[in-house]
Design a protein around this motif. Sequence first.
Motif, mmCIF file in Angstrom:
data_model
loop_
_atom_site.group_PDB
_atom_site.id
_atom_site.type_symbol
_atom_site.label_atom_id
_atom_site.label_comp_id
_atom_site.label_asym_id
_atom_site.label_seq_id
_atom_site.Cartn_x
_atom_site.Cartn_y
_atom_site.Cartn_z
ATOM 1 N N ARG A 82 43.889 -81.909 -1.771
ATOM 2 C CA ARG A 82 44.585 -83.202 -1.658
ATOM 3 C C ARG A 82 44.651 -83.653 -0.203
ATOM 4 N NH1 ARG A 82 48.362 -81.580 -6.058
ATOM 5 N NH2 ARG A 82 49.359 -80.315 -4.474
ATOM 6 N N ARG A 83 44.814 -82.704 0.694
ATOM 7 C CA ARG A 83 44.978 -83.072 2.096
ATOM 8 C C ARG A 83 43.663 -83.272 2.835
ATOM 9 N NH1 ARG A 83 49.810 -81.776 4.237
ATOM 10 N NH2 ARG A 83 51.508 -82.215 2.795
ATOM 11 N N PHE A 130 39.744 -86.859 0.022
ATOM 12 C CA PHE A 130 40.327 -88.120 -0.402
ATOM 13 C C PHE A 130 40.622 -88.107 -1.894
ATOM 14 C CE2 PHE A 130 38.776 -91.260 2.969
ATOM 15 C CZ PHE A 130 40.036 -91.776 3.190
ATOM 16 N N LYS A 161 37.077 -88.778 4.992
ATOM 17 C CA LYS A 161 38.486 -88.771 5.370
ATOM 18 C C LYS A 161 38.625 -88.610 6.877
ATOM 19 C CE LYS A 161 42.895 -87.091 3.988
ATOM 20 N NZ LYS A 161 43.631 -86.861 2.760
ATOM 21 N N ARG A 166 48.532 -86.581 10.297
ATOM 22 C CA ARG A 166 47.809 -87.159 9.162
ATOM 23 C C ARG A 166 47.471 -86.152 8.076
ATOM 24 N NH1 ARG A 166 49.146 -92.313 9.421
ATOM 25 N NH2 ARG A 166 48.624 -93.215 11.437
ATOM 26 N N TYR A 167 47.329 -84.882 8.469
ATOM 27 C CA TYR A 167 46.909 -83.867 7.493
ATOM 28 C C TYR A 167 48.012 -82.859 7.175
ATOM 29 C CZ TYR A 167 41.945 -85.177 8.072
ATOM 30 O OH TYR A 167 40.740 -85.819 8.079
ATOM 31 N N LYS A 208 51.509 -90.310 1.405
ATOM 32 C CA LYS A 208 50.122 -90.772 1.384
ATOM 33 C C LYS A 208 50.014 -92.098 2.122
ATOM 34 C CE LYS A 208 48.849 -88.754 -3.089
ATOM 35 N NZ LYS A 208 48.705 -89.031 -4.542
ATOM 36 N N GLU A 250 44.708 -93.617 1.263
ATOM 37 C CA GLU A 250 44.626 -92.349 0.526
ATOM 38 C C GLU A 250 45.125 -92.525 -0.908
ATOM 39 O OE1 GLU A 250 45.414 -89.117 4.095
ATOM 40 O OE2 GLU A 250 47.135 -90.112 3.229
ATOM 41 N N TRP A 251 46.197 -93.280 -1.027
ATOM 42 C CA TRP A 251 46.758 -93.522 -2.359
ATOM 43 C C TRP A 251 45.736 -94.242 -3.245
ATOM 44 C CZ3 TRP A 251 47.902 -98.044 -5.060
ATOM 45 C CH2 TRP A 251 48.736 -97.892 -6.178
ATOM 46 N N GLY A 288 42.432 -92.223 -3.946
ATOM 47 C CA GLY A 288 42.766 -91.176 -4.904
ATOM 48 C C GLY A 288 42.923 -91.738 -6.309
#
Lengths: 410, 423
Positions: free
Chosen positions: B6-7, B10, B92, B246-247, B290, B294-295, B298
């Motif tokens: 997830r991290r 993407f 990403k 960010r991560y 997120k 990213e949201w 995903g």
Amino acid sequence: MDTITRRRFLTASGVVAGAALAAGGTAYGLAEILGTAGQRVPGAKTLVLVTLYGGNDGLNTVIPYADPAYRSNRPQLAYAADQVLTLDDAFGLNPAMTGLHRLYGEKRLAIVRGVGYPKPDRSHFRSMDIWQTGQPDRPGTTGWLGRWLDAAGGDPRLAVSFEPVLPPLLAGARSAGATVPGGAVQLPGTVTTDLLRSFGRPSAGEPPAQARAAACFADLVRVQGLMHDVASAAADEQDSAEDPPATGTGGAGPPLEAQLALVARCVEAGAATRAYSVSLGGFDLHADEKTAQESQLAKLDKPLAAFADRMARTAAGKDVVIAVYSEFGRRVKANASDGTDHGTASSMFLLGAGVRGGLYGEPPSLTDLDDGDLRHTVDFRDVYAMLLGDVLDGDAEKLLNGWTGRFRFD
Amino acid sequence: VSHVLRRVTFGPTAAEIDAAARADLSATVTALLAPAALPKPPTLGPGPVGALAEGASRADRQKARQVVRQQVADLTWWWFTRMAATGGAAEKLTFFWHGHWATSVQKVRSVRLMLRQQQTFRRYGAGDTGALVRAMLRDPALILWLDGQRNTRQAPNENLARELMELFTLGVGNYTENDVKAGARVLTGWRVDRAAGAARLVPRRHDDSPVTLLGRTGTVDVDGYADLLVRHPAHLPFLAGRLWLRYGSDEPAPAAGMRRMVGAGRSATAMLTALATDPAFPATAGHLVKQPVEWLVGAVRQLGIDTGTLTGEQRKQVLAGLRTLGQVPLRPPSVGGWPAGAAWLTTSSAGARLRSGQALVALAPHAVETIAATARDERLDALAHLLVVDGWTGRTRSALAGAVGEPRRLLALGLATPEYTVH
């Protein structure tokens, strides 16, 4: 579990400016406070804070036209005496500011000169953090209006922004102001208030970010109620295809005019809100500044003067106080791409209830400089103290970490 | 494993999680962060702004602006579909660098130059930051964005030098005002040739006199400046902090984890490997909000939306979600990039996720069928599986309970849940 878990968010720079926000939503759930917050205290004033992002060039806004050092430092950028809108025999406003000049003539506009803070920082982001947190030594994790909101009970309806992203100044330790871009949060028809309420409940032990995400739904229920009367004429976000201008240094939101129109409607509808944050970006003019700044200042002047006039026409509007600031002014000397680089002290504008028009603050010398920059003569916390104490009925000294200075109209 | 995916990538799909679960963690991380081939860039047509003659008419300028607007929309969509199609760590990281060296097309006014910058991120972003900084100091889009071409021997302009140290390499407090002035002089003389799509040094505009910069005195050229920056003791901690933001988590990095990242050396790949394999990393699950991109990426991937079949109107609708959430690629709000953390959690963003979720589900008949084909009492678990959420809180279970009979609505609400908003 801890009812209050501190969490942080970071401003654009990655500088920690953030807020400690409530986890679990319990800090918001005090029904008694919410109940009273719905009713305005008669005679309570309202603050409208206007942030100019990018560092507005104060010397070409409130212009020391009679000072020879002004012209010699800025041969291409300086305005001549007959171009400025005269305030007195030494200062004049930028020619684009006809509306505010009229208000000055009517003794409604106060201009505080030389506002800044010790050891000025020339980074946009750091300096904006300093202004928004009210902490020049070390910008902390809460905004100055966020701390006021905490003390006032934490109802997000008390402090509202019409920008899409929460400005750090509205982040408290236990609560945060509501953001309502476009004035209305449109929801699909299938989303009911009950559903929002159930998403908005805290869940024991969840991570703070997730708890905050849930609390947004609870806030949404409250904001829906607040905005119900004012939403009708708000523009549909999907239809506004024009992007806000990229500003390089923040403040990309709906046009100032649109933000102020929403404030006006809320004020006139008797909303409980005591503090509104609006903004205008685009003042970072390192090159070809003169015409660009005039057009920027017109974008400030016209809506602001119209708003002040509109507020003067109604009883609710007469309780409104407007304050305008930017994170810093610009260097005294032009940089010869016909622009100016980041500087320090600048002017603040005040308008509205209890404001006595006129020029205040010692104007900084253009020759006795601190490494090419103006030395501030008024600490911005003095102005904040006046706004917190006289406008928002807060304990200014406490909210400003023991700062005892206070700006006065005398 | 699902947390790492997830991290680092993407928006992983359930199938990707299942596949990764069969391998061991460090092998997975290595595979995820393996170098990716440079994609073939889209055809965007010539840049009309560069082609405009001196003193072109108002109508011509307007037309050029319109063409640029369409090209920006095309490049944005190309990039978005690339993120959604690969979902990989490489894209990403490209997006990370875009937010880091935050440059907006609105001032650059050329998609060609924006694409060139993006390809530079792809080419150098995974490796030694020295090469990246050297390349970025010659990057035409960055030079235009921060007035670099106004910076000449006769009239130094500090904008680029200041942001270079403050936001891109060292962080505030690690350089002085005199370093800004000296840095600006080292960077004098670059001009952007829009037609050629390149920047070049014009010797007579360049100031090559000796400077005192970051503690060294002498003649410094652009590569020498880049090297001083990446060898500066503040560079690695600064970069590690930005990657963590960010991560990692919205909360500050633990000191030990930060030391490991810094110790990994001068490359984003090495630092991310250290971050993802850190013993403290699993505990950050759910502690990072997120970003809207990213949201959305995903959601598109997990719902199985085929971006290739969407009509122009549907594309606009998908990207409109990013606009209302406040994160449009190629248009960062400032040179400081996008905000992080709680700044994305507002009443308006909650409303926007509800609306956007509904619009996305309308494009995902297959995902709706998957839920509909599941027994009612298993639908909440199926939803969590599809959206790669580790589980629902009791709060969310009961909030969603009323929607289990309506698969479309259930999916749309799932995308707005607090659990899906963070990762």
